[in-house]
Design an enzyme around this catalytic site. Structure first.
Site: not given
Length: 263
Positions: A45, A84, A112, A114, A181
């Site tokens: 993204d 994402d 994916k 978050e 990250e």
């Protein structure tokens, strides 16, 4: 060329072999990535930043992610294709299932998400229904306003322990990959050691199982280059050579170097 699957990455982790991942957003660059033998293509993204010119990933929609996933899939039949799920597209069970289905039907082989412990039920739900999941911990760009900016995470012992704890919870819930990250390199190493599944680092030191960079960053064409990236196009004759050099340097352990890491 051998097709890459999650089993391939698990085997590489067991053998101590590094692997490379890179973001992809269109057919043409996707072909170059395949020809460069990169193991993982991530339809990020981050397209909100580098393709659309926005100041964050938050405005990106599910339809846009599906569109770019389909384009990338047409150009690459070798790399594991991860896409994402954008901001708030998995805020409820129904949304998570419906939106993940759209992205998978566009060509993704894994989605994916978050977040940490709060995502465990969603990860289990998707995995139980045959949708492979990659988690994302540490700096999570979709939460940039909550985090107060793009800051290194896990700098003290309590924060580091919490990130490892949450990654373990995601693994137990069914996640098959984890991206971490912007954390100190020691935390990237600890996380990779603690988890049985492969860990992909971005700004997380040299000791994660794999590395990922934003395509435009590693070509040096982003407006602002983060500390953890490197311009692989410098001294190369083509974009193809730059992408190949990136993959080679990841696998050999030459990238990231100390100047790309957070202490």
């Amino acid at each position: 060329m051998k097709t890459i699957s999650i089993s391939t990455l698990n085997s590489m982790k067991e053998k101590g072999e590094k692997f490379a991942a890179i973001t992809a957003y269109d057919y043409t660059f996707s072909r170059l990535i395949e020809q460069s033998s990169i193991e993982v293509s991530l339809v990020g993204d981050s397209l909100g930043n580098v393709i659309q010119g926005r100041d964050s990933t938050i405005p990106v929609t599910v339809d846009e992610m599906a569109y770019h996933t389909a384009a990338v899939k047409r150009g690459n039949n070798r790399s594991l294709l991860v896409s994402d799920m954008p901001f708030m597209s998995y805020s409820t069970d129904v949304k998570a299932l419906d939106n993940a289905a759209l992205i998978m039907q566009a060509g993704a082989q894994m989605v994916k998400l978050e977040g940490g412990e709060w995502l465990a039920d969603t990860v289990f739900l998707l995995s139980e229904r045959g949708i492979p999941v990659c988690g994302h911990v540490g700096l999570t760009p979709q939460s940039v306003h909550k985090l107060g900016g793009y800051k290194v995470q896990g700098k003290d012992e309590a924060e580091a322990d919490q990130i490892i704890k949450e990654a373990l919870i995601l693994e137990e819930a069914g996640a098959e990959l984890i991206v971490v990250e912007c954390v100190p390199n020691s935390l990237g190493a600890s996380l990779s050691h603690a988890l049985n599944i492969p860990v992909i680092g971005i700004g997380a030191g040299a000791d994660t199982d794999g590395q990922v960079l934003v395509l435009h960053d590693m070509l040096g064409i982003s407006q602002r280059l983060p500390k953890f990236t490197k311009n692989f196009l410098t001294g190369k004759d083509s974009i193809q050579d730059a992408i190949t050099a990136y993959g080679d340097d990841v696998r050999s352990g030459n990238f990231p170097a100390s100047e790309h890491c957070f202490k």
